[in-house]
Design an enzyme around this catalytic site. Structure first.
Site, mmCIF file in Angstrom:
data_model
loop_
_atom_site.group_PDB
_atom_site.id
_atom_site.type_symbol
_atom_site.label_atom_id
_atom_site.label_comp_id
_atom_site.label_asym_id
_atom_site.label_seq_id
_atom_site.Cartn_x
_atom_site.Cartn_y
_atom_site.Cartn_z
ATOM 1 N N GLU A 144 0.828 -1.210 0.000
ATOM 2 C CA GLU A 144 0.000 0.000 0.000
ATOM 3 C C GLU A 144 0.862 1.259 0.000
ATOM 4 O O GLU A 144 0.534 2.241 -0.665
ATOM 5 C CB GLU A 144 -0.931 0.003 1.220
ATOM 6 C CG GLU A 144 -1.935 -1.132 1.255
ATOM 7 C CD GLU A 144 -3.031 -0.998 0.201
ATOM 8 O OE1 GLU A 144 -3.028 -0.012 -0.552
ATOM 9 O OE2 GLU A 144 -3.883 -1.902 0.136
ATOM 10 N N ARG A 175 0.567 3.810 -3.224
ATOM 11 C CA ARG A 175 -0.108 5.072 -2.917
ATOM 12 C C ARG A 175 0.879 6.205 -2.676
ATOM 13 O O ARG A 175 0.692 7.321 -3.184
ATOM 14 C CB ARG A 175 -1.014 4.916 -1.686
ATOM 15 C CG ARG A 175 -2.120 3.894 -1.864
ATOM 16 C CD ARG A 175 -3.006 3.816 -0.622
ATOM 17 N NE ARG A 175 -3.826 2.619 -0.639
ATOM 18 C CZ ARG A 175 -5.148 2.588 -0.433
ATOM 19 N NH1 ARG A 175 -5.798 3.720 -0.216
ATOM 20 N NH2 ARG A 175 -5.819 1.457 -0.459
ATOM 21 N N ASP A 211 -4.666 -10.149 -7.870
ATOM 22 C CA ASP A 211 -4.942 -9.279 -9.005
ATOM 23 C C ASP A 211 -3.743 -8.550 -9.615
ATOM 24 O O ASP A 211 -3.369 -8.780 -10.766
ATOM 25 C CB ASP A 211 -6.031 -8.270 -8.621
ATOM 26 C CG ASP A 211 -5.792 -7.582 -7.270
ATOM 27 O OD1 ASP A 211 -4.730 -7.785 -6.665
ATOM 28 O OD2 ASP A 211 -6.679 -6.828 -6.828
ATOM 29 N N GLU A 224 -12.049 -0.273 -10.353
ATOM 30 C CA GLU A 224 -11.611 -1.245 -11.361
ATOM 31 C C GLU A 224 -12.474 -1.251 -12.625
ATOM 32 O O GLU A 224 -11.964 -1.322 -13.745
ATOM 33 C CB GLU A 224 -11.581 -2.657 -10.750
ATOM 34 C CG GLU A 224 -10.446 -2.887 -9.782
ATOM 35 C CD GLU A 224 -10.651 -2.222 -8.442
ATOM 36 O OE1 GLU A 224 -9.657 -1.981 -7.716
ATOM 37 O OE2 GLU A 224 -11.819 -1.911 -8.098
#
Length: 604
Positions: A176, A180, A354, A487
């Site tokens: 993360e 980010r 993913d 998404e």
């Protein structure tokens, strides 16, 4: 005596009494003095005026040079050889609505949660979900920049300069924080302040890769180091968390000219094999080096690009996994960081799997599709063989979906998170021959239709977190919350850019209207606890500003705004420059972004 008379004569002319007796001569002297004074004054005035003019001209030159730099670095410049299509008034109106939504969300964040990670709109307060790193602010820098919201961007920059501090006793997610924070700081403004901050946080994350295999731990303390994995994973690393840092770390090395983020060691294969005195030093630098050298012969290393300055920090993950990559290219969601081998666990294109597959393709695109990045493309194509084995279709409506797998068992479940796949397939179809290209683009369009119906088939027209599929029933919402995920709109954006089909713009607009109707509140936007009832939660995730609204804005912008042949989006929608992979990092590059002209604060 002659000399004395001459001196007396001179002084006589200067004597006032002598001149007073001769008024004509006095008048001539007066006129001469006045004329001389005027000439001298006039010349001084002209010089001063010229100096002022020169100063003004220099200021104008500096201003024009500054504006030229802004145009080159920040302006909405058309790509060479490309022209925008005629302005579509409907798309233009929709883009203005998207911009207003961004301003509503951002101004609420500024007012109630400035500098904190995320806003709780219902409570009108902030919360530090990521250790107080200003996640929403940093993650949204590119959104503000692309849209030309310069006043908001400059206030965010000031906060980064004055308040962003990474020296926190906080156990951060490597994944993360990379996507980010590192990704957000690698925005295309070319501001050295952001680059220095990106280096700071990346340096704090690097020890996570110090494992026997090179597969990183997924958590690290930003102040103390001490990388580890969460207890709930039983010591295992998560596939998506471990395989989704390549784009950011490669970009950081290219931007800084410092190879340490991309490069694990600076030794060539031949140096390691032939210099016995060199090997202990190499092994002392990296516990994963011995593992990798043992995996690859010189010939193998050279064939996949190890031959000079090769073993890359973040890329080690891909190289380790490539050595035992399965024939169908599908990996379980857990990897052992000690051995680098996969554990018996779920295989999915949804949560925890993913973005690993996404980055296989995008690292190849980031490397300008050259031989240096070829192994990424090869692994991705292998994974697409496996993906096709997971495709199922519902009855009676024949919606295509991706099921999940564990061992030899299949589960008819698909996460909304997996709706990035249509966009990925569309991008990847460009690297195939005509037959396969059409096949994968068709599959992308079929899956996009399913993801769009994740939204359309609920009472609120917003998608649930996942869906289950049963014979004769098409699909049913499983986990029923909606957290403003991006998404599906990302996939619609990619498909519209690559096909020009305006249907995808219409679908995106319908999704945006559902957000406006169900998620907009006085102080921002919120998710839903239940897409069936419309009950609201109390959080605006950082990715709503960074991704969802950005992709919706770009969906109605000209294709020359961030052209996909020049930029690649990380999994947090932060654009990174496409460029040939550099072996010599001495020449860092400066990305040039095409964006909208700056917006005036007071414009209606």
């Amino acid at each position: 005596m002659a000399k004395s008379r001459s001196s007396t004569s001179v002084w006589r002319y200067l004597n006032p009494a002598y001149n007073l007796k001769r008024p004509k001569r006095l008048a001539l002297l007066h006129i001469g003095f006045v004329v001389s004074s005027f000439v001298i004054w006039d010349r001084q005035t002209i010089v001063r005026e010229h100096e002022v003019e020169i100063e003004k001209l220099l200021e104008e030159v500096n201003r024009l040079q500054s504006e030229l730099g802004e145009v080159k670095v920040r302006g909405e410049i058309r790509s060479p050889g490309r022209k925008d299509a005629p302005v579509n008034p409907i798309a233009l109106e929709r883009r203005e609505k998207e911009e207003e939504a961004v301003l509503h969300a951002w101004s609420s964040y500024e007012k109630y949660a400035w500098g904190q990670d995320e806003l709780q709109p219902q409570a009108k307060t902030g919360v530090n979900s990521f250790g107080g790193l200003g996640a929403t602010l940093v993650d949204s820098l590119d959104t503000l920049y692309i849209m030309g919201l310069d006043e908001q961007f400059q206030r965010a920059r000031e906060w980064v300069v004055n308040s962003l501090d990474f020296n926190k006793d906080y156990d951060a997610s490597v994944f993360e924080t990379t996507i980010r924070v590192v990704g957000g700081l690698l925005n295309a403004s070319n501001d050295k302040v952001f680059l220095e901050k990106a280096k700071d946080i990346a340096d704090r994350l690097l020890p996570a890769w110090d494992t026997p295999s090179g597969i990183p731990y997924n958590v690290i303390n930003l102040a103390r180091g001490r990388p580890h994995n969460p207890g709930w994973t039983s010591g295992r690393s998560i596939l998506a968390d471990s395989g989704t840092e390549q784009l950011e770390f490669i970009a950081l090395s290219q931007r800084t000219g410092d190879p340490k983020y991309q490069q694990k060691v600076s030794a060539t294969c031949e140096e390691v094999e032939t210099e016995s005195s060199y090997l202990p030093w190499v092994l002392s630098r990296s516990s994963s080096m011995s593992f990798l050298v043992g995996l690859y012969t010189c010939e193998e290393q050279s064939s996949i690009g190890f031959d000079s300055l090769i073993l890359f920090q973040a890329e080690n993950v891909i190289l380790v996994l490539n050595k035992t990559f399965p024939a169908d290219g599908l990996l379980p969601i857990y990897i052992n960081p000690e051995s680098g081998t996969a554990s018996h666990a779920t295989i999915t294109f949804g949560a925890m799997g993913d973005s690993f597959y996404e980055y296989l393709l995008k690292a190849w695109i980031q490397g300008n599709k050259t031989a240096a990045a070829k192994h990424y493309r090869e692994m991705w194509e292998t994974s697409m063989i496996g993906l096709q084995s997971l495709v199922r279709r519902t009855s009676p409506s024949s919606y295509a979906y991706l099921c999940e797998k564990i061992g030899d068992s299949f589960t008819d479940k698909m996460d909304e998170l997996a709706c990035f796949v249509p966009g990925m397939l569309a991008l990847g179809s460009l690297g195939y021959g005509p037959g396969d290209s059409e096949k994968f683009l068709t599959l992308a369009e079929e899956l996009a239709w399913t993801c769009y119906n994740f939204y359309q088939l609920t009472p609120t027209k917003l998608a649930g977190e996942n869906y289950f599929f049963h014979a004769g029933q098409d699909m049913n919402v499983g986990t029923s919350w909606n957290v403003l995920r991006p998404e599906t709109v990302e996939a619609l954006f990619s498909l519209w850019r690559l096909t020009g089909n305006e249907t995808y713009q219409d679908w995106g607009w319908n999704i945006f209207q559902a957000f406006e109707k169900n998620s907009r509140v006085e102080s921002g936007y919120v998710g839903l606890k239940d897409v069936n009832t419309g009950v609201k939660d109390n959080m605006i995730q950082s990715f709503f500003l960074a991704e969802t609204l950005k992709y919706l804005y770009l969906l109605f912008s000209p294709p020359t705004v961030i052209p996909l042949n020049e930029w690649v989006f990380n999994t947090e929608a932060n654009p990174l420059k496409v460029g040939t992979r550099l072996k010599n990092m001495e020449q860092p590059y400066r990305p040039v972004m095409r964006r909208r002209r700056p917006r005036k604060e007071g414009r209606d």
